[in-house]
Design an enzyme around this catalytic site. Structure first.
Site, PDB file in Angstrom:
ATOM      1  N   CYS A   1      36.223  53.812  37.525  1.00 42.29           N
ATOM      2  CA  CYS A   1      37.298  52.817  37.637  1.00 42.29           C
ATOM      3  C   CYS A   1      38.274  53.166  38.766  1.00 42.29           C
ATOM      4  O   CYS A   1      38.404  54.328  39.141  1.00 42.29           O
ATOM      5  CB  CYS A   1      38.071  52.754  36.344  1.00 42.29           C
ATOM      6  SG  CYS A   1      37.042  52.459  34.916  1.00 42.29           S
TER       7      CYS A   1
ATOM      8  N   ARG B   1      33.385  53.598  44.465  1.00 43.89           N
ATOM      9  CA  ARG B   1      33.411  54.457  43.278  1.00 43.89           C
ATOM     10  C   ARG B   1      32.503  53.922  42.173  1.00 43.89           C
ATOM     11  O   ARG B   1      32.194  54.639  41.233  1.00 43.89           O
ATOM     12  CB  ARG B   1      34.846  54.557  42.749  1.00 43.89           C
ATOM     13  CG  ARG B   1      35.788  55.182  43.742  1.00 43.89           C
ATOM     14  CD  ARG B   1      37.211  55.080  43.250  1.00 43.89           C
ATOM     15  NE  ARG B   1      37.385  55.852  42.034  1.00 43.89           N
ATOM     16  CZ  ARG B   1      37.758  57.114  42.007  1.00 43.89           C
ATOM     17  NH1 ARG B   1      37.994  57.748  43.127  1.00 43.89           N
ATOM     18  NH2 ARG B   1      37.912  57.757  40.872  1.00 43.89           N
TER      19      ARG B   1
ATOM     20  N   TRP C   1      34.564  50.210  35.405  1.00 44.61           N
ATOM     21  CA  TRP C   1      33.190  50.687  35.172  1.00 44.61           C
ATOM     22  C   TRP C   1      33.081  50.820  33.661  1.00 44.61           C
ATOM     23  O   TRP C   1      33.724  51.678  33.056  1.00 44.61           O
ATOM     24  CB  TRP C   1      32.990  52.017  35.869  1.00 44.61           C
ATOM     25  CG  TRP C   1      31.572  52.477  35.972  1.00 44.61           C
ATOM     26  CD1 TRP C   1      30.667  52.127  36.925  1.00 44.61           C
ATOM     27  CD2 TRP C   1      30.901  53.414  35.128  1.00 44.61           C
ATOM     28  NE1 TRP C   1      29.471  52.780  36.713  1.00 44.61           N
ATOM     29  CE2 TRP C   1      29.590  53.581  35.620  1.00 44.61           C
ATOM     30  CE3 TRP C   1      31.275  54.135  33.984  1.00 44.61           C
ATOM     31  CZ2 TRP C   1      28.652  54.423  35.024  1.00 44.61           C
ATOM     32  CZ3 TRP C   1      30.349  54.973  33.394  1.00 44.61           C
ATOM     33  CH2 TRP C   1      29.051  55.106  33.919  1.00 44.61           C
TER      34      TRP C   1
ATOM     35  N   ASN D   1      42.511  53.995  33.909  1.00 52.88           N
ATOM     36  CA  ASN D   1      41.294  54.787  34.146  1.00 52.88           C
ATOM     37  C   ASN D   1      41.256  55.886  33.098  1.00 52.88           C
ATOM     38  O   ASN D   1      42.299  56.447  32.769  1.00 52.88           O
ATOM     39  CB  ASN D   1      41.340  55.455  35.517  1.00 52.88           C
ATOM     40  CG  ASN D   1      41.185  54.479  36.649  1.00 52.88           C
ATOM     41  OD1 ASN D   1      40.920  53.294  36.431  1.00 52.88           O
ATOM     42  ND2 ASN D   1      41.354  54.962  37.870  1.00 52.88           N
ATOM     43  N   GLY D   2      40.058  56.221  32.647  1.00 53.28           N
ATOM     44  CA  GLY D   2      39.927  57.303  31.661  1.00 53.28           C
ATOM     45  C   GLY D   2      39.512  56.751  30.310  1.00 53.28           C
ATOM     46  O   GLY D   2      39.057  55.603  30.201  1.00 53.28           O
TER      47      GLY D   2
ATOM     48  N   GLU E   1      16.499  67.952  45.107  1.00 56.94           N
ATOM     49  CA  GLU E   1      17.519  67.076  45.695  1.00 56.94           C
ATOM     50  C   GLU E   1      16.867  65.829  46.317  1.00 56.94           C
ATOM     51  O   GLU E   1      17.381  64.716  46.184  1.00 56.94           O
ATOM     52  CB  GLU E   1      18.339  67.876  46.728  1.00 56.94           C
ATOM     53  CG  GLU E   1      19.218  67.075  47.678  1.00 56.94           C
ATOM     54  CD  GLU E   1      20.288  66.251  46.988  1.00 56.94           C
ATOM     55  OE1 GLU E   1      20.483  66.362  45.780  1.00 56.94           O
ATOM     56  OE2 GLU E   1      20.909  65.435  47.701  1.00 56.94           O
TER      57      GLU E   1
ATOM     58  N   LYS F   1      17.610  61.950  45.364  1.00 58.25           N
ATOM     59  CA  LYS F   1      18.063  60.953  46.346  1.00 58.25           C
ATOM     60  C   LYS F   1      17.179  59.725  46.308  1.00 58.25           C
ATOM     61  O   LYS F   1      17.645  58.595  46.323  1.00 58.25           O
ATOM     62  CB  LYS F   1      18.049  61.599  47.735  1.00 58.25           C
ATOM     63  CG  LYS F   1      19.109  61.182  48.665  1.00 58.25           C
ATOM     64  CD  LYS F   1      20.418  61.920  48.542  1.00 58.25           C
ATOM     65  CE  LYS F   1      20.979  62.027  47.154  1.00 58.25           C
ATOM     66  NZ  LYS F   1      22.050  62.997  47.013  1.00 58.25           N
TER      67      LYS F   1
ATOM     68  N   GLU G   1      17.665  57.613  42.935  1.00 53.84           N
ATOM     69  CA  GLU G   1      18.945  56.951  42.690  1.00 53.84           C
ATOM     70  C   GLU G   1      19.203  55.772  43.619  1.00 53.84           C
ATOM     71  O   GLU G   1      19.898  54.839  43.235  1.00 53.84           O
ATOM     72  CB  GLU G   1      20.110  57.941  42.726  1.00 53.84           C
ATOM     73  CG  GLU G   1      20.458  58.456  44.095  1.00 53.84           C
ATOM     74  CD  GLU G   1      21.627  59.424  44.079  1.00 53.84           C
ATOM     75  OE1 GLU G   1      22.585  59.195  43.357  1.00 53.84           O
ATOM     76  OE2 GLU G   1      21.574  60.418  44.825  1.00 53.84           O
TER      77      GLU G   1
ATOM     78  N   HIS H   1       0.737  73.795  36.028  1.00 50.87           N
ATOM     79  CA  HIS H   1       1.263  73.906  34.668  1.00 50.87           C
ATOM     80  C   HIS H   1       1.637  72.549  34.093  1.00 50.87           C
ATOM     81  O   HIS H   1       2.421  72.470  33.150  1.00 50.87           O
ATOM     82  CB  HIS H   1       2.467  74.857  34.659  1.00 50.87           C
ATOM     83  CG  HIS H   1       2.121  76.211  35.187  1.00 50.87           C
ATOM     84  ND1 HIS H   1       1.295  77.085  34.515  1.00 50.87           N
ATOM     85  CD2 HIS H   1       2.440  76.822  36.359  1.00 50.87           C
ATOM     86  CE1 HIS H   1       1.139  78.185  35.243  1.00 50.87           C
ATOM     87  NE2 HIS H   1       1.821  78.045  36.367  1.00 50.87           N
TER      88      HIS H   1
ATOM     89  N   LYS I   1      30.617  56.792  41.908  1.00 49.14           N
ATOM     90  CA  LYS I   1      30.797  57.899  42.854  1.00 49.14           C
ATOM     91  C   LYS I   1      31.509  59.074  42.200  1.00 49.14           C
ATOM     92  O   LYS I   1      31.179  60.219  42.448  1.00 49.14           O
ATOM     93  CB  LYS I   1      31.612  57.401  44.059  1.00 49.14           C
ATOM     94  CG  LYS I   1      31.814  58.446  45.138  1.00 49.14           C
ATOM     95  CD  LYS I   1      30.523  58.752  45.860  1.00 49.14           C
ATOM     96  CE  LYS I   1      30.639  59.861  46.850  1.00 49.14           C
ATOM     97  NZ  LYS I   1      29.305  60.407  47.196  1.00 49.14           N
TER      98      LYS I   1
END
Ligand code: F6R
Length: 610
Positions: A2, A27, A75, A99-100, A486, A490, A493, A509, A605
């Site tokens: 948010c 964000r 969000w 926010n929160g 990584e 990438k 996402e 394995h 973000k």
């Protein structure tokens, strides 16, 4: 996640709120809204689901010259992304953006049984709670303070009242908030934001709220208080980011810009810290004496997602530089709940681009509570983690706007190498290795630029070919292993192609069973003592009909469907070059798939909730 913007001054508030919210789009959000008020008690509340452009249409249809207002990008946490759940929330005469998370919202809601709730949010409960204290003879500040004293959880809030239309009240516990102080005395204004990027272009002077602080903001004044209503002295700090840094500068996406600018941002990371001539490195800001540096015996590196993988790669390097130190790298969301013990003479590196990630922050607090020194490896200046660590350093990668982290990874790894070099210097050990890293770090910016430039067309063509696959396996050994993890992150996402990273030695394995026509296998192969093992793994995949692509610096003959061969004078830091290539590959794959490259679905973000 948010975002909050607020404005009070002589300008048209809706314009500033909407442009501020656009700056916070990166964000991640799923709805947005603004409210503006004026002394005639005539509020204009506009909210919409989807992108800010939808809100902008509402603003165009409902123009108002109001000069005070608050806005929000939401969000969803409590309640679906719907107009009724979007902020601002109204309760009586007040409007609130938040926010929160209000953790005890159910309990508080049950005590507000007379109130008719219209949303599913915890935020509306807080709005109703403030309203319940807002009697005709009470000030907004008093009502907000009384409500906040009952709240458990995290918040950054901005509150407006149509009864007191000349002020905005903001408060913070856990979720960042800053107040941009207007720079023009003849045209006074103040701007509120949850992120400095919304203030750029307006002012560079900001007051960062600390936890437990509340501010009453008028056009001309900021009065700072604690929750016991004791007045505090605000400290005005300089915002270091530049407006140009948060603009696309001709690139189609922020992600491409951030990948391509890594040679420049890395130069800022190492500037003044690496001396290739003397073969030394030195990080300032650690807040550790030489004696403490010499005493370090164990390093725990904490992060989430890409920051965690940066830590994994850095650990390989730290072990080479500090051969008398043990290292462990942990995922913050797990570690925070473990009954962990750290040996004596440990230090913790807390790695975070945003400096706000809730799990990483919680780990930091757990580690501090055990009396272990914490050092931040942080990008965003003034962020919560940066403020709470015992010492540490900024990585100076500049604002990272695209949700997927790229340039921060490179700068984080470089910074952790420099940390190792600083400790090794204090211990007076391994000068040759430090000198080799110093030399390679100083060459790395140009090597990154050359690698990206040389291989861009080839990578773009590869993406056209591989974007038709449904699954990918990224494989690497040694330092290429964290890079494989990584790379898979990438790809998944931003392109939504299922991808997994694996240690190439683990193929037998389990993952071998996956090799089929829907998969491609991307091998990261670094020249060196383990190369033959990587080449055998490649052959084994090929023998099973796998579709393989190899990124390598080796000059050996390699049999693969596709091969991207880089030439570099680097040795130790070659994995970073392969990483920037796979960032570019993920970018072009995402473009081929047509998704929202900079704001992938369901992601944010800055992950400020658990
Ligand atoms: C991946 C990505 C995330 C972040 C993670 C930690 O591209 O961006 O995995 O790396 O959410 O974020 P910070 O570094 O802000 O703590």
């Amino acid at each position: 996640m948010c975002g909050i913007v607020g404005y009070i001054g002589n300008k048209k508030a809706s314009d500033i709120l909407v442009s501020g919210l656009k700056r916070l789009e990166y964000r991640g959000y799923d709805s947005s809204g603004i409210v503006t008020i004026n002394p005639e008690n005539n509020p204009t509340l506009l909210r919409s689901t989807g992108k800010i452009i939808e809100l902008e249409k509402l603003v165009d249809q409902n123009p108002t010259p109001d000069q005070i207002g608050i806005g929000h990008t939401r969000w969803a946490t409590h309640g679906a992304p719907a107009e009724r759940n979007a902020h601002p929330h109204r309760a009586g005469d007040i409007f609130l953006v938040h926010n929160g998370i209000i953790e005890n919202y159910k309990e508080l809601k049950s005590q507000l049984s007379d109130y008719e709730f219209t949303s599913d949010t915890d935020t509306e409960v807080l709005a109703a709670l403030i309203n319940s204290f807002y009697d005709p003879d009470t000030t907004l500040q008093s009502a907000v303070t009384q409500a906040l004293n009952l709240v458990h959880g995290t918040y950054g809030i901005a509150v407006l009242s149509i009864r007191e239309p000349d002020q905005i009240i903001v408060a913070r516990l856990g979720s960042p908030l800053l107040i941009g102080v207007g720079k023009d005395k003849d045209n006074p204004e103040n701007i509120v934001a949850s992120d400095a990027s919304a203030l750029l272009g307006h002012t560079k002077n900001a007051i960062y709220l600390n936890n437990g602080e509340l501010a009453i903001i008028t056009k001309t004044e900021v009065k700072l208080l604690d929750l016991a209503a004791q007045e505090l002295t605000p400290k005005v700090e300089k915002i270091t980011a530049e407006l140009a840094e948060i603009q696309k500068q001709g690139y189609e996406h922020f992600l491409l810009k951030e990948i391509m600018e890594q040679s420049t941002t890395l130069r800022s990371t190492i500037s003044g810290r690496v001396d290739p001539e003397k073969g030394t490195m030195k990080l300032g800001g650690l807040n550790l004496s030489d004696q403490e540096l010499r005493g370090i015996k164990h390093i725990v590196i904490v992060g989430c997602g890409t920051a965690y993988y940066a830590g994994m790669l850095a650990a390989y390097y730290i072990e080479q530089v500090l051969d008398d130190v043990t290292t462990e790298v942990v995922i913050a969301s797990e570690y925070r709940y473990r009954a962990f013990n750290l040996p004596e003479a440990s230090v913790a590196l807390i790695v975070s681009q945003s400096g706000e990630t809730a799990d990483t922050l919680a780990c930091l607090r757990e580690i501090k509570a055990r009396g272990v020194k914490t050092l931040g490896i942080i990008n965003v200046v003034g962020s919560t983690i940066a403020r709470e660590v015992d010492g540490g350093t900024y990585v100076h990668a500049g604002p990272e706007i695209s949700v997927a982290s790229t340039k921060a990874f490179t700068s984080q790894v470089a910074t952790m190498i420099m940390f190792a070099g600083t400790v090794a210097k204090a211990k007076d050990i391994n000068p040759q290795i430090i000198a080799k890293f110093a030399r390679e770090l100083s060459l790395l910016p140009d090597e990154i630029a050359k690698t990206l430039q040389t291989h861009q067309p080839e990578i773009q063509a590869l993406a056209r070919h591989y974007s038709k696959y449904d699954h990918a396996l990224y494989l690497g050994r040694d330092t290429a292993y964290p890079v494989a993890l990584e790379g898979a992150l990438k790809l998944k996402e931003i392109s939504y192609i299922h991808a997994e990273g694996y240690a190439a030695g683990e193929l037998k394995h389990g993952p071998f069973a996956l090799v089929d026509d829907r998969f491609f296998e991307l091998f990261l192969i670094i020249d060196g003592w383990l190369i033959d093992k990587s080449l055998s793994a490649l052959q084994e995949v090929k023998a099973r009909g796998g579709h393989t692509v190899v990124f390598t610096n080796s000059t050996k003959e390699i049999e693969s469907d596709h091969l991207v061969r880089i030439t570099t004078q680097l040795d130790l830091l070659t994995p970073i070059l392969l990483n920037v290539l796979q960032q570019l590959f993920a970018y072009y794959m995402a473009v081929e798939k047509g998704g929202d490259v900079d704001q992938p679905r369901n992601l944010a973000k800055s992950v400020t909730v658990e």
